[in-house]
Design a protein around this motif. Sequence first.
Motif, PDB file in Angstrom:
ATOM      1  N   PRO A 105      14.936  91.202  18.702  1.00 47.69           N
ATOM      2  CA  PRO A 105      14.294  92.293  17.968  1.00 47.69           C
ATOM      3  C   PRO A 105      14.198  91.990  16.468  1.00 47.69           C
ATOM      4  O   PRO A 105      15.105  91.394  15.875  1.00 47.69           O
ATOM      5  CB  PRO A 105      15.214  93.486  18.220  1.00 47.69           C
ATOM      6  CG  PRO A 105      15.898  93.168  19.511  1.00 47.69           C
ATOM      7  CD  PRO A 105      16.077  91.672  19.490  1.00 47.69           C
ATOM      8  N   TYR A 106      13.088  92.421  15.883  1.00 48.75           N
ATOM      9  CA  TYR A 106      12.862  92.289  14.449  1.00 48.75           C
ATOM     10  C   TYR A 106      13.868  93.143  13.686  1.00 48.75           C
ATOM     11  O   TYR A 106      14.186  94.260  14.085  1.00 48.75           O
ATOM     12  CB  TYR A 106      11.440  92.749  14.109  1.00 48.75           C
ATOM     13  CG  TYR A 106      11.179  92.864  12.623  1.00 48.75           C
ATOM     14  CD1 TYR A 106      10.913  91.729  11.864  1.00 48.75           C
ATOM     15  CD2 TYR A 106      11.223  94.095  11.982  1.00 48.75           C
ATOM     16  CE1 TYR A 106      10.696  91.824  10.502  1.00 48.75           C
ATOM     17  CE2 TYR A 106      10.999  94.209  10.622  1.00 48.75           C
ATOM     18  CZ  TYR A 106      10.740  93.065   9.881  1.00 48.75           C
ATOM     19  OH  TYR A 106      10.527  93.168   8.530  1.00 48.75           O
ATOM     20  N   ARG A 107      14.357  92.593  12.572  1.00 46.08           N
ATOM     21  CA  ARG A 107      15.229  93.317  11.643  1.00 46.08           C
ATOM     22  C   ARG A 107      14.595  93.234  10.256  1.00 46.08           C
ATOM     23  O   ARG A 107      13.953  92.237   9.928  1.00 46.08           O
ATOM     24  CB  ARG A 107      16.627  92.692  11.608  1.00 46.08           C
ATOM     25  CG  ARG A 107      17.308  92.716  12.961  1.00 46.08           C
ATOM     26  CD  ARG A 107      18.733  92.190  12.897  1.00 46.08           C
ATOM     27  NE  ARG A 107      18.814  90.799  12.482  1.00 46.08           N
ATOM     28  CZ  ARG A 107      19.374  89.824  13.200  1.00 46.08           C
ATOM     29  NH1 ARG A 107      19.890  90.086  14.381  1.00 46.08           N
ATOM     30  NH2 ARG A 107      19.427  88.605  12.732  1.00 46.08           N
ATOM     31  N   PRO A 108      14.771  94.247   9.411  1.00 41.69           N
ATOM     32  CA  PRO A 108      14.161  94.219   8.076  1.00 41.69           C
ATOM     33  C   PRO A 108      14.479  92.958   7.278  1.00 41.69           C
ATOM     34  O   PRO A 108      13.635  92.458   6.533  1.00 41.69           O
ATOM     35  CB  PRO A 108      14.713  95.472   7.400  1.00 41.69           C
ATOM     36  CG  PRO A 108      15.018  96.399   8.538  1.00 41.69           C
ATOM     37  CD  PRO A 108      15.466  95.511   9.673  1.00 41.69           C
ATOM     38  N   GLU A 109      15.661  92.396   7.459  1.00 39.74           N
ATOM     39  CA  GLU A 109      16.008  91.193   6.711  1.00 39.74           C
ATOM     40  C   GLU A 109      15.234  89.951   7.169  1.00 39.74           C
ATOM     41  O   GLU A 109      15.320  88.894   6.538  1.00 39.74           O
ATOM     42  CB  GLU A 109      17.525  90.927   6.743  1.00 39.74           C
ATOM     43  CG  GLU A 109      18.109  90.781   8.125  1.00 39.74           C
ATOM     44  CD  GLU A 109      18.643  92.078   8.735  1.00 39.74           C
ATOM     45  OE1 GLU A 109      19.502  91.971   9.624  1.00 39.74           O
ATOM     46  OE2 GLU A 109      18.218  93.184   8.343  1.00 39.74           O
ATOM     47  N   ASP A 110      14.450  90.069   8.244  1.00 38.08           N
ATOM     48  CA  ASP A 110      13.606  88.965   8.721  1.00 38.08           C
ATOM     49  C   ASP A 110      12.296  88.859   7.948  1.00 38.08           C
ATOM     50  O   ASP A 110      11.582  87.868   8.085  1.00 38.08           O
ATOM     51  CB  ASP A 110      13.256  89.155  10.207  1.00 38.08           C
ATOM     52  CG  ASP A 110      14.469  89.130  11.116  1.00 38.08           C
ATOM     53  OD1 ASP A 110      15.435  88.405  10.793  1.00 38.08           O
ATOM     54  OD2 ASP A 110      14.435  89.832  12.146  1.00 38.08           O
ATOM     55  N   TYR A 111      11.969  89.888   7.176  1.00 30.21           N
ATOM     56  CA  TYR A 111      10.641  89.960   6.556  1.00 30.21           C
ATOM     57  C   TYR A 111      10.297  88.710   5.753  1.00 30.21           C
ATOM     58  O   TYR A 111       9.225  88.128   5.931  1.00 30.21           O
ATOM     59  CB  TYR A 111      10.500  91.215   5.676  1.00 30.21           C
ATOM     60  CG  TYR A 111       9.138  91.274   5.042  1.00 30.21           C
ATOM     61  CD1 TYR A 111       8.073  91.816   5.734  1.00 30.21           C
ATOM     62  CD2 TYR A 111       8.913  90.732   3.780  1.00 30.21           C
ATOM     63  CE1 TYR A 111       6.801  91.829   5.171  1.00 30.21           C
ATOM     64  CE2 TYR A 111       7.646  90.743   3.215  1.00 30.21           C
ATOM     65  CZ  TYR A 111       6.595  91.290   3.912  1.00 30.21           C
ATOM     66  OH  TYR A 111       5.335  91.274   3.368  1.00 30.21           O
ATOM     67  N   GLU A 112      11.159  88.291   4.851  1.00 31.00           N
ATOM     68  CA  GLU A 112      10.837  87.154   3.967  1.00 31.00           C
ATOM     69  C   GLU A 112      10.578  85.879   4.762  1.00 31.00           C
ATOM     70  O   GLU A 112       9.637  85.137   4.473  1.00 31.00           O
ATOM     71  CB  GLU A 112      11.936  86.944   2.925  1.00 31.00           C
ATOM     72  CG  GLU A 112      12.030  88.066   1.906  1.00 31.00           C
ATOM     73  CD  GLU A 112      10.742  88.324   1.131  1.00 31.00           C
ATOM     74  OE1 GLU A 112      10.014  87.365   0.801  1.00 31.00           O
ATOM     75  OE2 GLU A 112      10.462  89.512   0.853  1.00 31.00           O
ATOM     76  N   ALA A 113      11.416  85.603   5.760  1.00 32.66           N
ATOM     77  CA  ALA A 113      11.233  84.398   6.571  1.00 32.66           C
ATOM     78  C   ALA A 113       9.941  84.482   7.392  1.00 32.66           C
ATOM     79  O   ALA A 113       9.223  83.486   7.533  1.00 32.66           O
ATOM     80  CB  ALA A 113      12.436  84.177   7.479  1.00 32.66           C
ATOM     81  N   LEU A 114       9.640  85.676   7.910  1.00 35.41           N
ATOM     82  CA  LEU A 114       8.390  85.842   8.651  1.00 35.41           C
ATOM     83  C   LEU A 114       7.186  85.676   7.735  1.00 35.41           C
ATOM     84  O   LEU A 114       6.200  85.030   8.113  1.00 35.41           O
ATOM     85  CB  LEU A 114       8.337  87.217   9.322  1.00 35.41           C
ATOM     86  CG  LEU A 114       8.893  87.310  10.717  1.00 35.41           C
ATOM     87  CD1 LEU A 114       8.776  88.744  11.232  1.00 35.41           C
ATOM     88  CD2 LEU A 114       8.231  86.357  11.664  1.00 35.41           C
ATOM     89  N   TYR A 115       7.272  86.244   6.542  1.00 37.86           N
ATOM     90  CA  TYR A 115       6.147  86.090   5.624  1.00 37.86           C
ATOM     91  C   TYR A 115       5.980  84.632   5.194  1.00 37.86           C
ATOM     92  O   TYR A 115       4.849  84.159   5.016  1.00 37.86           O
ATOM     93  CB  TYR A 115       6.252  86.997   4.394  1.00 37.86           C
ATOM     94  CG  TYR A 115       5.070  86.789   3.489  1.00 37.86           C
ATOM     95  CD1 TYR A 115       3.779  87.101   3.934  1.00 37.86           C
ATOM     96  CD2 TYR A 115       5.219  86.221   2.235  1.00 37.86           C
ATOM     97  CE1 TYR A 115       2.676  86.862   3.135  1.00 37.86           C
ATOM     98  CE2 TYR A 115       4.118  85.983   1.427  1.00 37.86           C
ATOM     99  CZ  TYR A 115       2.848  86.301   1.890  1.00 37.86           C
ATOM    100  OH  TYR A 115       1.749  86.046   1.105  1.00 37.86           O
ATOM    101  N   ALA A 116       7.064  83.890   5.072  1.00 41.01           N
ATOM    102  CA  ALA A 116       6.953  82.469   4.735  1.00 41.01           C
ATOM    103  C   ALA A 116       6.117  81.731   5.786  1.00 41.01           C
ATOM    104  O   ALA A 116       5.315  80.855   5.453  1.00 41.01           O
ATOM    105  CB  ALA A 116       8.342  81.843   4.602  1.00 41.01           C
ATOM    106  N   VAL A 117       6.262  82.110   7.043  1.00 33.39           N
ATOM    107  CA  VAL A 117       5.441  81.526   8.108  1.00 33.39           C
ATOM    108  C   VAL A 117       4.015  82.059   8.010  1.00 33.39           C
ATOM    109  O   VAL A 117       3.041  81.297   8.013  1.00 33.39           O
ATOM    110  CB  VAL A 117       6.031  81.849   9.501  1.00 33.39           C
ATOM    111  CG1 VAL A 117       5.092  81.404  10.617  1.00 33.39           C
ATOM    112  CG2 VAL A 117       7.410  81.218   9.667  1.00 33.39           C
TER     113      VAL A 117
END
Length: 189
Positions: free
Chosen positions: A27-39
């Motif tokens: 499941p997605y967590r808010p702290e994943d945002y930066e790493a996801l945006y990097a992709v």
Amino acid sequence: MSRPDPAGTELFDRQAVLEGERILLRPYRPEDYEALYAVASDPLIWEVHPAHDRWQEPVFRAFMADAVEKGGTLVAMDRASGEIVGSSRFQGLDAARSQVEIGWTFLARKCWGGAYNREMKRLMLAQAFTGVQRVVFHIGADNIRSRKACEAIGGRLTDATDVVERGGAMVLHVIYEITRDSFASGPLA
């Protein structure tokens, strides 16, 4: 794992942790945002997608806000490196029609070529079919890359279409499906 919805119909867990050989989905967590945006900040990921500007941070931020609001978003992690390499979603769960949509998928270019996407979709389809009979994929009609990827995992083009407003323009989407029976005997089985 499935659970009954308020109407008593069996549903599946859209937020399960799913593990394959190459990919771990969680499941997605808010702290994943930066790493996801990097992709997602790679414009080539979106070049044939109807939302071809999703690499831009404000557009991606809205995309992820929608993901959080609707739930069912999974983060894809490379099992070898532990690195976040993309995301996908379960959305539009319809108990009455026994179907769910899988989509909003993106992967880092280093994961292109089929093996990562095929494994991600196999894991998600297996999870979905613990509770529904049919999975649908809404794909921009001109998004040949995604259409070929869907066909490679056993998706069958239906006669149905959908028109979605995107930036003031109406974009035609075609609808593919995979049923529980076709999955059991198809290329991902």
